[in-house]
Design a protein around this motif. Sequence first.
Motif, PDB file in Angstrom:
ATOM      1  N   ALA A 172       0.824  -1.205   0.000  1.00 60.51           N
ATOM      2  CA  ALA A 172       0.000   0.000   0.000  1.00 60.51           C
ATOM      3  C   ALA A 172       0.859   1.256   0.000  1.00 60.51           C
ATOM      4  N   ILE A 275      -5.113   5.938   0.972  1.00 59.79           N
ATOM      5  CA  ILE A 275      -5.297   4.489   0.859  1.00 59.79           C
ATOM      6  C   ILE A 275      -5.881   3.973   2.176  1.00 59.79           C
ATOM      7  N   THR A 292      -7.761   0.532  -1.582  1.00 56.54           N
ATOM      8  CA  THR A 292      -7.713  -0.160  -0.290  1.00 56.54           C
ATOM      9  C   THR A 292      -7.125  -1.555  -0.417  1.00 56.54           C
ATOM     10  N   VAL A 293      -6.758  -2.116   0.714  1.00 55.67           N
ATOM     11  CA  VAL A 293      -6.287  -3.505   0.775  1.00 55.67           C
ATOM     12  C   VAL A 293      -7.492  -4.393   1.065  1.00 55.67           C
ATOM     13  N   LEU A 327      -4.309  -5.554  -3.234  1.00 52.94           N
ATOM     14  CA  LEU A 327      -4.426  -4.099  -3.269  1.00 52.94           C
ATOM     15  C   LEU A 327      -5.380  -3.723  -4.404  1.00 52.94           C
TER      16      LEU A 327
END
Length: 336
Positions: A172, A275, A292-293, A327
């Motif tokens: 990220a 993020i 975003t993860v 991701l």
Amino acid sequence: MVTIKDIAKKAGVSITTVSRALNNYYDVSPSTKKKIFDIADEMGYVPNRSAQNLVKKTNNTLAIILSGLEKEGGKDNIIYRLLSGMYSYAESVNYEVVLYTTSSAHQRDKTYVQFCKEHNIGGAVLNGIKIDDPYFEELIESDFPCVLIDILAQGKNVSSISINNYKASIEATQHLIKNNHKNIAMINGRRQADVSSERYKGYAKALRNNDIPIKEEYIIYADYLEDKAYKETIRLLTEHPEITALFCASDMMALGAMKAVNKLQLRISEDISIIGFDNIPLSEYMTPPLTTVDQDFYVMGEKAGEQLLKMIKKQDYEKNMILKHKLLERKSVGML
């Protein structure tokens, strides 16, 4: 409510005979058993599952203990997805899921072993436990099986399920660096949470890999809360206007940060890139959609239930299960 005493009186037999018949013991004749079942149906008797379990010394339930529930917690849908996954697995093996709650304060009053014995549970999945919670040290030594969500821990009867938070945080932060950002702040969760520590380590590692200095004043803790993240982001960006990117350790904190950026009349992606982490359902509907993860909490719940049942049945299980992450690049990150 109809009891076995009522059934015994109507059937003209002892309470013990009714109990043994309803629990399918072989020393009760088929004719007596049929009579008791017919009367139980006629009277609308509903068996007490807990009492049956104590008689049979079995327990067809999988327990999950949630710690530190917050008012905002329902918004991210994480607990629901965990429970849904665990329920799906439990149903497939003819088990039920029982939910209990605790807090750091309650843990000081009652040990984990006492809690399990009191509720007749042979082990549990635990979510929300912090490394400084009273239960944590006890879990490592306890004989009661436990599956920890998002804590990698070693213990004689402990399993843990998580993604690789360290690696995901490197990816990220690296994504922000790839977009020419160097003044990158981090909005982290709780200081005492293992997952917060891992995500900070990943953030710091990515900066070091790119010869970017780690500035402690760029790192704030918002306890995974939207409102706190909003307030802390206002302060952070006011004191450090040179910051161009934020790595948030949860999507809920990212949502608070986005509100703060809008309040300061800055543009997300053009002025400040953001993020998040978790890929909650809200994330793709934010404006702009949040990078975003992604981690699959439904699968995490399924695997937690499966691991717990293996432990209860004394079968082989995985000590540390690492699930996949990804991701998801959306529009909240822009090239500087």
